[in-house]
Structure formats: structure tokens, C-alpha cells
Design an enzyme around this catalytic site. Structure first.
Site, PDB file in Angstrom:
ATOM      1  N   LYS A 112       0.859  -1.190   0.000  1.00  0.00           N
ATOM      2  CA  LYS A 112       0.000   0.000   0.000  1.00  0.00           C
ATOM      3  C   LYS A 112       0.893   1.237   0.000  1.00  0.00           C
ATOM      4  O   LYS A 112       1.940   1.259   0.670  1.00  0.00           O
ATOM      5  CB  LYS A 112      -0.888  -0.040   1.239  1.00  0.00           C
ATOM      6  N   SER A 187      -9.392   1.606   3.529  1.00  0.00           N
ATOM      7  CA  SER A 187      -8.612   2.417   2.614  1.00  0.00           C
ATOM      8  C   SER A 187      -7.626   1.612   1.768  1.00  0.00           C
ATOM      9  O   SER A 187      -7.066   2.128   0.804  1.00  0.00           O
ATOM     10  CB  SER A 187      -7.835   3.481   3.411  1.00  0.00           C
ATOM     11  N   SER A 211      -9.522  -0.874   7.398  1.00  0.00           N
ATOM     12  CA  SER A 211      -8.939  -0.633   6.085  1.00  0.00           C
ATOM     13  C   SER A 211      -8.248  -1.835   5.455  1.00  0.00           C
ATOM     14  O   SER A 211      -7.976  -1.826   4.259  1.00  0.00           O
ATOM     15  CB  SER A 211      -7.958   0.542   6.157  1.00  0.00           C
TER      16      SER A 211
END
Length: 642
Positions: A112, A187, A211
Site C-alpha cells: 500500500k 482504505s 482498512s
């Protein structure tokens, strides 16, 4: 460093690889396909000489080009590492000369884009961090590289990890591969999509309040939020130190265990990991045994299934999954935690720490905006963040020494004690409930139905594992929450359930997004605007070596906005074309990316939300052409329709 080494292959890992190796040698050596391959299968194929790490890198990049940048254009990968192939070649040479370091040797992964990486910019998906390359890898990335894994690149995210639908000012909107009209969760939505679509062997995500788990549910993969203190957060762009965690996302439970083996343990740069000593197994692979559910007691948290009609389809899938656990021998008991809603809310620290820790990171990184206030003032953020940034910016400067902060920290302990009391009273191995009560929203909508706060606000570990699909074909995850550092138990239960049910189903990628009907001048209901963007019209005014003349057409019925932007001057100095949306300040966040690599002419069409359409008519949208020298330097022009 007080942690066990992962450079030695554990006996359990060798056994798993050996089994896969026998299968690999029995297959045709002329072909190898990375689709749906586990880490052990990839490792076995490399050991058998059927494929090299460099070839794995090439295959994953080919899939990214075919399905992320073309075809359905999932837009899950924000950047590729320029040294991935070179790193893979070096690891191939090392394998030939000295053998593999361990189960992750040569295995490509994506991180990420809020994990610091020394070879790829770490942007957090924000224009405020565009082009920023950290001097040091995040701890978990560093440990994975040490174990022999290859960083393939970075995954898109909801900007700065501050939302659940994965849209960012730098990376744009990521699409869900199971329904291209819907969000992927967030997220860590880019990580979820990339893992599900086989753009890498596995991915890393972060979880402050769902997330990792929400995009895992929405993309039919496995995702683990580890116990607070099990894995270091050092080198992760912070949301809030109290609730932040980083962890693995993969297609199988076994892969989660292998990644954990490489990434957990004490790190002096994250004091929270001091509590992990003596609370980790030699390898998490020993937890993966069939039959774990046979003697398990599962608490069904009925309150988290919801009562609204919109909750019903997901609840039905999860209840069937619980029935499957019972068929495998588990005892499932409906449980309640007294006063749970109040306990969870009292322990929430989701936005209160943001301006302090994020501000520190922005300053240290040398970002284009160096505080939450500066982010808001500059417009170098996604318009979707306007609300949460305003809330965070209003937190008093002395909040971290306030009574409210101390009470919320104490409330986390109270919540944890209440969970333990419920588990003890019912002799539970885990508590289960829907990872999220509703499927993902249509692009532009808000995600509802999160159950993520229970784990986030207590610091207890939780794993999401595929539970099935709704009648409409959308993935659903079931979440298992355990006691602190009970990851072995959660992995055992999840593995047994996964192996018995095989609910994961890969997405079909040979599809294209529905075409956007481009409005035409003269059609009924179509508004027109001619816009000139210059540096003098920016706020504050700046000098730029280019300008833009643009024509916009807006269909009021479909809410489709089309543009034809012509750049003049030194067009090579332009780095991107954006549509911004003002709120209460002269500058507003990015509503849509029109082009990240502009040429002399840019044409695009985007569908506005109802709120964006209203702001468009109110004169709150403007065009910006950003300079390659700095995103704070741009030509600008307001959209005024006739």
C-alpha cells in the site's frame, strides 16, 4: 533486535514447499501461469526450475498492464518499482549459488502506498507527497525484502488512508473487479483489488478502522488486522498511533501465515511492539490444521448483523457461513456484550490524533504541504477528505494532554475487558460477525455498515475470510475476532473454514467498464463553458510557462461532464490536469483526475455525483494544470456555465 530470524526456512515451511514441489514436477514444464497461485506454489515452481523470480515479475506486470491500465482499468496499482526486475534477477542468482533464503525468496508483492519505500515514491495517494522518496523502507517492507520478497510496486489507497472507498488525488478512483460500478472498499482498496486480481503474490495493507478487512471482504480475499504491538508501524504514514496497524492481504490463509512469519516482532522504532516478546509462535504455519473448528466455540455477535433491510443480504451469507462452521463441528453461541455500542464509541480515537502525527510525517518527509491546515489551504488532497480534514484540523493543539484523550485511552481498556469477560463467560475461541454489513457503494457513494471499530478500538486481532457471495454476485467476508495475540487461533479457524468451503472465487477480468455517454453541444439539457487557465488566476497567483484553453460540456440529466483541454506554451512542464471542488476556502480538493500525463490536448469525460453537480452549477469547480516543478504551482480557471 529482539525477534526471531526469518532467514532460516522453518520445517513446516519446507514441508509445505516440498509437497508443492512434487506437484510442480509432475506438471508440464513448458508453461506456468501466476493466476491464483499461492506463495508455496510459486516457491515450488521456482525450486523445480519451471519459472524464475524475474519471470514472475514479468507476468505480474503483464497482468497489471492488461487489466489495471487497460481492459477494465481497475486502477489498483499507483506505481511500479524500477528495480523489481533487477532485484528478482539478483535473487535468482542467489538461489542458484546458495539456495533460497526461505519461503518468500523471489516472491513479488505490492505494498500500500503509505508504506515508506526507498525505490518508489511514497505518496499516500496525495498530491501533497507527489514524488517524495523516503530514505528508508518501512519496517515490514524491510523485513520482507530481507526474507527475499521482491517489491513489485505500490498500491492505490483512499488518500492518506482516510476513507473507505479508495479514491485519491494522486492515484484516482480504484474499481471493484467484481462490479466495475462499485468501490473496492478502503482504505487499502488497491491492495485488496491487486491481491484478488493476481497482480502480485500478496499485498500489504494498513488498518486504522477496517482498512484491511473491508477491502478483503469486498474482494474475496483474506485480510488480517494483527494485535496491536505484534507488527511494527514504523515507516507507515500515520493516521493515529493508537489505532494504526499494518498487515497482510492475500488469497489464502496459508499465505497470511507466511507473511506474518516475516513481518512480526520487536522493532525499537515502534515501542508498541515491546509487548510482543514471548507471544509469537516459532512459525504461524503450525497453526494451519484441518479440524480446528471441530472443538471450537464461536460467539455470534448478533448486534453486528444489523436490522435495516439493506443489511439483510450480507447477513444471510454470513449466517450460512456460520452454519457451515457448525457443520464442521463448531459450537456457535449467540452472544451480547453489555452496552457495546457505548463502549466502542467511547474508545474511538479515529480523527483526534490525525493532525499531530500526520503533520509530523509531512514535515519530516519534506512534503508539498506540511500540516493538515496546509493540506486544506493548498487543495493538494482529494475532495473526499474535506470533511475529515476539517474535523481533524479543529482538534485543540493541547488535545493529547487533555482529559478527553486520557478517558478515551482508558475506555479502550474497558472495552477490552468487556470482550474478554464475554469470551471467558462463554468459553469462546473467537467472536464472529459480518466484516461489513453492506456491499460496496456505487462509485461516488459512501460506504455504510462497518463493524471494524470493535477490533480497532480494542486492539484485538481480527481476520476476514471469504464467506460467499450475495445473490447479485458480490463478495462477502466473515470476521473472526480473538483475544490479544491469538493470531494462531484465528488462523487455525479461518484455515479450516477456508479449506472446507473454498468460497473464494476470482473475478472475471475480461470485461470493460460501461461506456460514458459523452454530451454533445446542442443536445437538450447540455450546458457549455469555455475556460482559460493561467497562473495569474491561481490562489495565490503564480508564474507558469503554460496555459490552457478548455471547453466543457455538462449533461444535466446524466451528470456527465466532458472536456477538451488544449495546452500551450511549454507543455512539457505540465504534470497533470485536475478538476477541483471548492468548499469554504479559495482552494479545494481534487474531485477528478482528467490526466496524469498530459499532452498538448487532453480529452476526458467524468460522471459527477449529485453534490458535485450542484457545486458545478454554483461555480465551485475549477480546472487546474499542475506544474512538474511543484504541485503547488498551477494554471487555473473557474468553470462558469452558460
Amino acid at each position: 533486535m529482539q525477534r526471531r530470524s526469518f532467514l532460516q526456512v522453518s520445517g513446516a515451511a519446507l514441508a509445505a514447499i516440498g509437497a508443492m514441489l512434487r506437484d510442480a514436477r509432475a506438471q508440464d514444464s513448458g508453461s506456468f501461469d501466476v493466476v491464483e497461485k499461492s506463495i508455496s506454489e510459486l516457491q515450488a515452481a521456482m525450486t523445480a526450475g519451471r519459472v524464475t523470480s524475474e519471470q514472475l515479475v514479468e507476468q505480474y506486470i503483464a497482468r497489471i498492464k492488461a487489466y489495471d491500465q487497460a481492459g477494465p482499468r481497475l486502477n489498483s496499482v499507483i506505481a511500479l518499482s524500477p528495480r523489481a526486475a533487477e532485484d528478482a534477477r539478483e535473487l535468482d542468482r542467489e538461489r542458484q549459488e546458495r539456495g533460497p533464503r526461505g519461503p518468500l525468496h523471489g516472491i513479488p508483492f505490492l505494498a500500500k502506498d503509505n508504506f515508506d519505500t526507498i525505490d518508489v515514491p511514497t505518496t499516500g495517494g496525495s498530491l501533497a507527497l507527489a514524488g517524495i522518496v523516503p530514505a528508508r523502507d518501512a519496517y515490514q517492507v524491510r523485513m520482507l525484502r530481507r526474507a527475499g520478497a521482491v517489491l513489485l510496486g505500490k498500491a492505490n489507497l483512499h488518500e492518506l488512508a482516510l476513507g473507505l472507498t479508495t479514491v485519491s488525488s494522486y492515484g484516482g478512483q480504484t474499481l471493484n473487479p467484481y462490479d466495475l460500478t462499485r468501490a473496492p472498499g478502503g482504505s487499502s482498496g488497491g491492495s485488496g483489488v491487486a491481491a484478488s486480481a493476481c497482480f502480485a503474490a500478496f499485498t500489504l495493507g494498513t488498518d486504522t478502522s477496517g482498512s484491511i478487512r473491508i477491502p478483503s471482504s469486498h474482494n474475496s480475499i483474506v485480510g488480517l488486522r494483527p494485535s496491536l504491538g505484534l507488527s511494527s508501524r514504523a515507516g507507515i504514514i500515520p493516521f493515529g498511533h493508537t489505532q494504526d496497524t499494518g498487515g497482510p492481504m492475500a488469497r489464502t490463509v496459508e499465505d497470511i501465515a507466511l507473511i506474518l512469519d516475516a513481518t512480526v516482532g520487536y522493532d525499537a522504532d515502534d515501542p508498541s511492539t515491546a509487548v510482543s516478546g514471548g507471544r509469537m509462535p516459532r512459525t504461524y504455519l503450525t497453526s494451519l490444521e484441518r479440524g480446528a473448528l471441530k472443538s471450537a466455540r464461536i460467539g455470534v455477535l448478533t448486534e453486528f448483523f444489523g436490522s435495516a433491510p439493506e443489511d439483510a443480504e450480507v447477513a444471510a451469507v454470513v449466517r450460512r457461513a456460520i452454519d457451515e462452521m457448525k457443520d464442521l463441528g463448531a459450537a456457535a453461541i449467540d452472544v451480547e456484550v453489555p452496552d457495546l455500542a457505548r463502549l466502542v464509541a467511547s474508545a474511538n480515537l479515529l480523527t483526534q490524533e490525525l493532525q499531530f502525527y500526520l503533520g509530523e510525517y509531512l514535515q519530516r518527509a519534506g512534503a508539498w504541504a506540511t500540516s493538515v491546515e496546509d493540506l486544506l489551504a493548498s487543495g493538494l488532497h482529494s475532495a473526499s477528505l474535506q470533511g475529515i480534514l476539517e474535523v481533524a484540523n479543529a482538534i485543540p493543539d493541547d488535545y493529547l494532554s487533555s482529559d478527553d484523550y486520557e478517558m478515551r485511552l482508558a475506555a479502550r481498556e474497558t472495552l477490552g475487558k468487556a470482550l474478554i469477560a464475554t469470551m471467558d463467560a462463554n468459553r469462546l475461541d473467537a467472536i464472529v460477525y459480518p466484516t461489513i454489513r453492506r456491499i460496496a457503494p456505487v462509485i461516488g457513494g459512501a460506504q455504510a455498515g462497518s463493524n471494524a471499530a470493535l477490533s480497532a478500538n480494542s486492539g484485538f486481532p481480527a481476520i476476514s475470510v471469504p464467506a460467499g457471495f450475495t445473490p447479485g454476485g458480490f463478495p462477502v467476508g466473515i470476521e473472526l475476532l480473538g483475544r490479544p495475540f491469538a493470531e494462531p487461533t484465528l488462523l487455525a479457524l479461518a484455515f479450516d473454514f477456508e479449506q472446507a468451503t473454498h468460497h473464494r472465487r476470482p473475478p472475471k477480468l475480461d470485461v470493460t467498464p460501461p461506456a460514458v455517454p459523452v454530451p454533445r453541444d446542442g443536445d437538450p439539457g447540455v450546458l457549455r463553458a469555455n475556460v482559460t487557465a493561467t497562473g495569474e488566476r491561481s490562489s495565490p497567483p503564480v508564474k507558469v510557462p503554460f496555459r490552457a484553453n478548455a471547453r466543457f460540456l455538462f449533461n444535466q440529466d446524466t451528470r456527465v461532464l466532458a472536456c477538451d483541454v488544449r495546452l500551450s506554451g511549454n507543455t512539457s512542464a505540465a504534470a497533470g490536469v485536475y478538476l477541483h471542488r471548492r468548499a469554504s476556502r479559495p482552494n479545494g480538493g481534487v474531485a477528478h483526475i482528467l490526466s496524469r500525463s498530459p499532452s498538448a490536448r487532453v480529452t476526458s469525460a467524468v460522471t459527477l455525483t449529485e453534490a458535485e453537480a450542484a457545486d458545478l452549477k454554483a461555480g465551485k469547480l475549477y480546472l487546474s494544470v499542475v506544474s512538474a516543478a511543484s504541485p503547488r504551482i498551477a494554471a487555473r480557471g473557474d468553470l462558469v456555465f452558460s
